[in-house]
Each structure stands twice: as structure tokens, then as C-alpha cells.
Design a protein around this motif. Structure first.
Motif, short mmCIF file in Angstrom:
data_model
loop_
_atom_site.label_atom_id
_atom_site.label_comp_id
_atom_site.label_asym_id
_atom_site.label_seq_id
_atom_site.Cartn_x
_atom_site.Cartn_y
_atom_site.Cartn_z
N HIS A 147 -26.83 -4.25 -54.61
CA HIS A 147 -25.74 -3.96 -55.55
C HIS A 147 -26.23 -3.10 -56.71
O HIS A 147 -27.43 -3.00 -56.96
N ARG A 182 -17.78 -6.13 -54.28
CA ARG A 182 -17.84 -6.63 -55.66
C ARG A 182 -16.47 -7.20 -56.06
O ARG A 182 -15.44 -6.59 -55.83
N THR A 230 -26.34 -5.03 -62.71
CA THR A 230 -25.20 -5.54 -63.48
C THR A 230 -25.64 -6.26 -64.74
O THR A 230 -25.00 -6.17 -65.78
N ILE A 270 -18.25 -12.19 -62.05
CA ILE A 270 -18.48 -11.06 -61.15
C ILE A 270 -19.33 -11.54 -59.97
O ILE A 270 -20.37 -12.17 -60.17
N THR A 271 -18.88 -11.23 -58.77
CA THR A 271 -19.74 -11.48 -57.61
C THR A 271 -20.00 -10.14 -56.93
O THR A 271 -19.12 -9.30 -56.84
N THR A 272 -21.24 -9.96 -56.50
CA THR A 272 -21.60 -8.71 -55.81
C THR A 272 -22.39 -9.07 -54.55
O THR A 272 -22.93 -10.18 -54.45
N ASP A 331 -21.02 -1.92 -52.36
CA ASP A 331 -20.73 -2.09 -53.80
C ASP A 331 -20.15 -0.80 -54.36
O ASP A 331 -20.52 0.30 -53.92
N LYS A 340 -24.23 -13.85 -52.04
CA LYS A 340 -23.76 -13.05 -53.19
C LYS A 340 -24.66 -13.25 -54.39
O LYS A 340 -25.36 -14.26 -54.50
#
Ligand code: ADA
Length: 596
Positions: free
Chosen positions: A149, A4, A152, A143-145, A255, A63
Motif C-alpha cells: 500500500h 483501500r 499512510t 482506514i484499511t489498506t 491501492d 489488511k
């Protein structure tokens, strides 16, 4: 190290509106930092547009990509490559949009954010004694996950929840609730871990669960555990634990989410007052608006920090975030400084019968609770402030219209109370009333746990001494309800000095006189469990004509945070009160000594 990545996305936005030519701005930003003080009621309320590009590297194909807003006033619409991603009503809670599907890989993408602060009959607050500054006035995050994950884009704005259903000096239980999302196209096996760290930063527990999660599914995972001898959170020792939750698949941590939390218990006794961890504590502090001279409400975090440090240095132990949920940073700071918090939604002054208005009010309450749930500093969730004030002063309304307004207000109060208790049965609920029989006859005062009173004897109504008499009457009327003073205070301007202070002279001497009298009357009454001055700082209000136009001057400090005499008065008094002063390390010892 999980995959993340969370970074601020504040810089270099192209901004324009009907009245602002195109310019480059950084966030936090409001377009009303100046005109609200120059043009009064005529300050610009309308639509502003922010745009910029986002380059998405090829590798982002595996992602999920999110934009997280901490607050944007008051309707926000996000477009990516001209596609509408979503809309959020309400200016004071956070929200997250998942933009993954709209992004073009390996290319520049156009982001456009429309923000509208026009009057909107479906969004509280409808009107109030503060400015409705427009813009993205809090931080924005990119935000990248990984595809597998923690959820979010939800009402909790990507937080996971930690409850502490039972706490005592000997033992505590805690519950951790997370939600895992599988955005991959195949079923996957993973381990969820929760690791707990004590206030000194030592890891002491790892909890694990295995899960197999279907493609496209979201699964809730929870852990419950017990702990012996918890290190309690209090104003004297605001000890914070930390929980880190992790998703592990094929031996790799994918994550991670982290949150602090604390253990404390409290009670507001209708006769004896407030107790924190079994120790009596009179709650004394202030309300706080989050605007500042020259900046409107677009404050950098260091100015939030400074405000709360000043409140703590004054010897106070309490803050009411009137009249809206404040910047996430504020709650983090209160946890760390050991300030107790009443946090509320801006359902204030008036209510309409529209279903949309009710829905948005309930949504705001859900969002504030889920977003700030883990903060041990918060002890009360507020809904509704002086909800009949417009009705009381509106002489054009017919009796049936008034009756309908009262009915819908009481209904909404009941719904807000219900949603609050469902989400959080462990905290108190509270409402701020003012002097008017309607609160009693309508039954609205029966709804929350705590009755808060905004009392302006010696200012809007006569007689400083009437304050104590009024409290005694209310205590008699509601003997089983904890009672709190949610607002009080006169306007004061540092340019006005006198030796013969009178109501409405705006002198610092009168401010001293009123506050001294209220403080003495409250300290004499155990059943009043706390009070909060109106207001910590002077604040912008385009309707006001105080000694300075467009500023509400009831602050203990000026709009630029230079101190008024009254700030020093509180500091001198509160630092001498062991029941209140808890900033020092030795509060509990001092209290015990004092009791002996
Ligand atoms: C009310 C209201 C506040 C504040 C205050 C004042 O009590 O709740 O928002 O404006 O009056 O200063 O008049």
C-alpha cells in the motif's frame, strides 16, 4: 477500485474527564464549548478520555489498519487493547497511527484515546488570545489498506506530494512523489501508475513504473512530466487538476490515492506588489479562527464551508489561517473557491529555550507543509506571530533573561525558516511582527521572505494616520522586502451605535471608520501587497474583557456569523475594485479592460 477503505470513525464514543461524567459523544467534539464562555480563564484544561470498541472481521488479517486524526488538542495518546500505540503533541496538524499489530482478529478490540489540553511548556502555543479548546475536535478516520500500500502513517498523514517546479502560460512541469510500503513477508513485483485528469475531468496522461519491493521495505517512487498550455488556477478560475496513483500487482489494482492540484505562479514584488500568473492582484481578506458560537472549535465541515463562502462573497481573495493550520477541509474549500492562503503554525507570542519546545515547533511546521502541500491556494507558510509580545510587556524579566529569550527566539526562527525552505522552496515564508524596535535590532525581521505587520494604530496605539506613515518608514527601511498587513481592526459590538465614533467605544461606526481609513491607505500604496483584517469573525478568548466578556469582538461578522455593518462595507468596496474582486468569471477581462 482499490482495496483501500476510508470511513469516518466519529460516532458513539464514550467520553469522560475529571469534571465530565461519562457520556456518549460524536466527533468532532470539544469539552470546552460552554465553560470557556461561562468560566473565563478557569475553563477546564486537563485530560479527557474517549473509548469505544472496534470489531475486526477475520478477513482483516490481510489488511493494514490505521486511525487517522485530523486534529486533536493538544497531546493525544492512543491505546488499543491497553497497549500504547503512540502519542502526538500539538493540536493543529493531523497524524496517523498504524494499529494493525495490536488488533485481535475476529474479535472486539478496546480503543482508548486520551487527550490532554493542560498547559504544557513544551508545546506551542504557550498562551494566546484564543481558547485552547480540548478534545478530538476534527474528524477521525478508520482506514484499511492491503498489505502492499501507499505509505499512510507518516508526517504527510497519508498524502502523496505533487510539486509544480515550473509554471508559465505555455508550459508546466509537475512532479509526483509517492512511497510504497510492502508489509507482506515476501518480495513482490508491482506497477505504480499515476493518471492525470484535467479540470474538466478528462484523463489525459498515464505514467507507469515497475518496481520490485522487498518484504518490510518502503520505496520512494516519483514521476516527472511536462504539460503544454496548462489551465491555470486563479481566484477567477480556480481550475483544479487531479492525480490518481495506483499500485497494481498480478493485474489487480491494490491501492489508490487521489489528490487535486493546480498550476499557478506568483511573485511578491517589494515595489509593485503581488502578481498571480503575471497579473497584478492586491490581496485583501481576513484572518480566521475556526471556532463558532455554541460549538467551540468542533465545527462540522459545512460551517467551515459557509465561512469561506462568506469571505468570498464579501469580495475578498485572501485568508490567513491565524494562528494555526486549520481543518483539511478548509484548504480544499480555498482551492475550490479561489482564495489565496497564508497558513501558519502556532509558534506565537513567546518561545522557550527548551529543546522539546523547539522540536515540537519544527515538527508542526513539517507536518503542516507535508499535509497541505498540494493545495494551489497556499502561497505562504507562516511561522511566528508577535513573538516578542510577552517579553515586551513583562516587567519582571531581567535584562539578561530578556537577551536569552531574544536569542532563543531568533535561533528558532532560523530553524523554522530552514525547514520550511528545505521542504518547499517554491512558496514564500512570512512572519507577523508588531510595532517594536526589537524586531529590527534582534535581526529576526531579516529571516522570512515577507514581513507581515500586525498594526493597531487607532486602537492599541494612537493615530489612524500613523498607519500609512509607519508603512512608508518600514518600506524605506526594508526596500527589498515584500510587505503585508497581517492584522488590523478594532473591537465592535452590534449593540453599540453612535454618530460620534471614538477608539474603544466598541461601536460599529468606529470599526467602519478605522477599516475605511486603513483600506484607503493600503490601496494608495502599491508596495503593500496585501492585507488581512483581524478577524473574519468574533472568537472565543477566555482572557478578554471586550464589550462582551470572553469574546474577542474584532470580527467583521459576529460569533454566530450574522453580519456586522463592516462586512457590507467591504462587500460594497471590494466588488467595485477590479484589482481585488476576482469572484466573478470575468476578472481577467475586466482587469485588461481597466488597464487599457
Ligand atoms: C494580536 C494577536 C492576535 C489578536 C490581536 C488582538 O495582534 O496577534 O492573536 O489577539 O492581537 O485582538 O488583540
Amino acid at each position: 477500485m482499490g482495496q483501500r477503505q476510508v470511513q469516518t470513525f466519529n460516532s458513539a464514543w464514550k467520553f469522560s474527564s475529571e469534571v465530565h461524567s461519562e457520556r456518549i459523544v460524536d466527533l468532532p467534539h470539544t469539552w470546552n464549548a460552554e465553560d470557556a464562555f461561562r468560566d473565563g480563564k478557569e475553563y477546564f484544561r486537563g485530560k479527557g478520555t474517549y473509548s469505544r470498541n472496534l470489531y475486526t472481521p477475520q478477513k482483516w488479517q490481510n489488511k493494514q489498519v490505521f486511525l487517522k486524526f485530523e486534529g486533536s488538542n493538544q497531546i493525544t495518546r492512543l491505546y488499543v487493547n491497553e497497549q500504547l500505540i503512540g502519542e502526538h503533541p500539538g493540536g493543529y496538524t493531523g497524524f496517523v497511527f498504524d494499529i494493525t499489530k495490536a488488533l485481535k482478529p475476529g474479535a472486539e478490540n478496546e480503543l482508548k484515546i486520551e487527550v490532554d489540553n493542560s498547559h504544557n511548556a513544551d508545546i506551542p502555543p504557550l498562551d494566546a488570545d484564543f481558547n485552547f479548546y480540548g478534545g478530538i475536535y476534527r474528524d477521525l478516520w478508520l482506514i484499511t489498506t492491503p498489505k502492499l500500500h501507499f505509505e499512510t502513517a507518516n508526517e504527510a498523514a497519508g498524502n502523496f506530494l505533487i510539486t509544480t517546479p515550473e509554471v508559465s502560460a505555455e508550459k508546466a512541469t509537475y512532479k509526483i512523489e509517492t512511497r510504497l510500503v510492502n508489509s507482506l513477508s515476501q518480495r513482490i513485483s508491482a506497477t505504480i501508475e499515476a493518471e492525470i485528469f484535467d479540470p474538466q475531468g478528462n484523463p489525459f496522461k498515464i505514467l507507469r513504473k515497475k518496481i520490485r519491493i522487498a518484504p518490510g521495505a518502503t520505496e520512494a517512487i516519483s514521476f516527472e512530466e511536462e504539460l503544454r498550455d496548462p489551465q491555470l488556477w486563479s481566484p477567477a478560475r480556480p481550475q483544479l487538476y487531479k492525480a490518481e496513483v495506483r499500485v497494481i500487482a498480478d493485474g489487480e489494482i491494490l491501492d489508490i490515492l487521489i489528490s487535486s492540484f493546480g498550476f499557478r505562479w506568483f511573485e511578491a514584488d517589494p515595489e509593485k506588489g503581488f502578481f498571480l500568473n503575471g497579473i497584478p492582484l492586491k490581496l485583501i481578506g481576513a484572518n480566521r479562527h475556526q471556532d463558532h458560537f455554541g460549538l467551540g472549535n468542533a465545527l462540522p465541515n459545512r460551517l467551515h464551508q459557509r465561512d469561506y463562502e462568506m469571505i468570498k462573497e464579501m469580495g475578498a481573495n485572501f485568508i490567513r489561517t491565524a494562528h494555526y493550520p486549520q481543518d483539511p477541509e478548509v484548504y480544499r474549500i480555498c482551492d475550490e473557491l479561489g482564495l489565496l492562503v497564508w497558513s501558519e503554525v502556532p509558534v506565537i507570542n513567546d518561545v522557550t529555550a527548551s529543546q522539546a519546545y523547539h522540536d515540537v515547533s519544527l515538527r508542526m511546521q513539517r507536518e503542516q507543509i507535508l499535509q497541505f502541500f498540494n493545495h494551489p491556494s497556499i502561497i505562504m507558510w507562516g511561522h511566528m506571530n508577535e513573538i516578542f509580545i510577552r517579553l515586551v510587556f513583562n516587567n519582571k524579566m531581567t535584562e539578561p533573561e530578556k537577551a536569552a529569550k531574544i536569542k532563543t527566539s531568533v535561533e528558532l526562527a532560523g530553524k523554522l525558516e530552514k525547514v520550511t525552505k528545505e521542504l518547499d522552496p517554491d512558496r514564500l515564508t512570512v512572519m507577523a511582527l508588531h510595532e517594536n524596535e526589537l524586531y529590527n535590532t534582534s535581526g529576526i525581521a531579516d529571516i522570512p521572505d515577507v514581513i507581515g505587520w500586525n498594526l493597531y494604530f487607532g486602537w492599541y496605539s494612537p493615530g489612524l494616520e500613523s498607519f500609512g506613515k509607519f508603512l512608508d518608514q518600514q518600506h524605506e527601511r526594508y526596500p527589498n522586502r515584500p510587505l503585508f498587513i497581517s492584522e488590523y481592526g478594532p473591537g465592535a459590538d452590534v449593540r453599540i451605535q453612535t454618530t460620534d465614533p471614538q477608539p474603544w467605544d466598541y461601536s460599529e461606526a468606529y470599526q467602519l471608520k478605522l477599516h475605511r481609513s486603513y483600506l484607503n491607505q493600503v490601496l494608495e500604496r502599491d508596495y503593500v501587497f496585501g492585507m488581512a483584517a483581524w478577524n473574519f469573525a468574533d472568537f472565543g478568548s477566555s482572557f478578554r474583557q471586550d464589550a462582551m466578556p470572553y469574546i474577542n469582538q474584532k470580527g467583521l461578522v459576529n460569533f454566530d456569523r450574522s453580519k456586522k455593518d463592516i462586512y457590507y462595507y467591504y462587500q460594497a468596496r471590494l466588488l467595485e475594485e477590479p484589482m481585488i474582486y476576482v469572484a466573478g468569471e470575468n476578472f481577467q477581462e475586466r482587469y485588461v479592460e481597466n488597464a487599457e
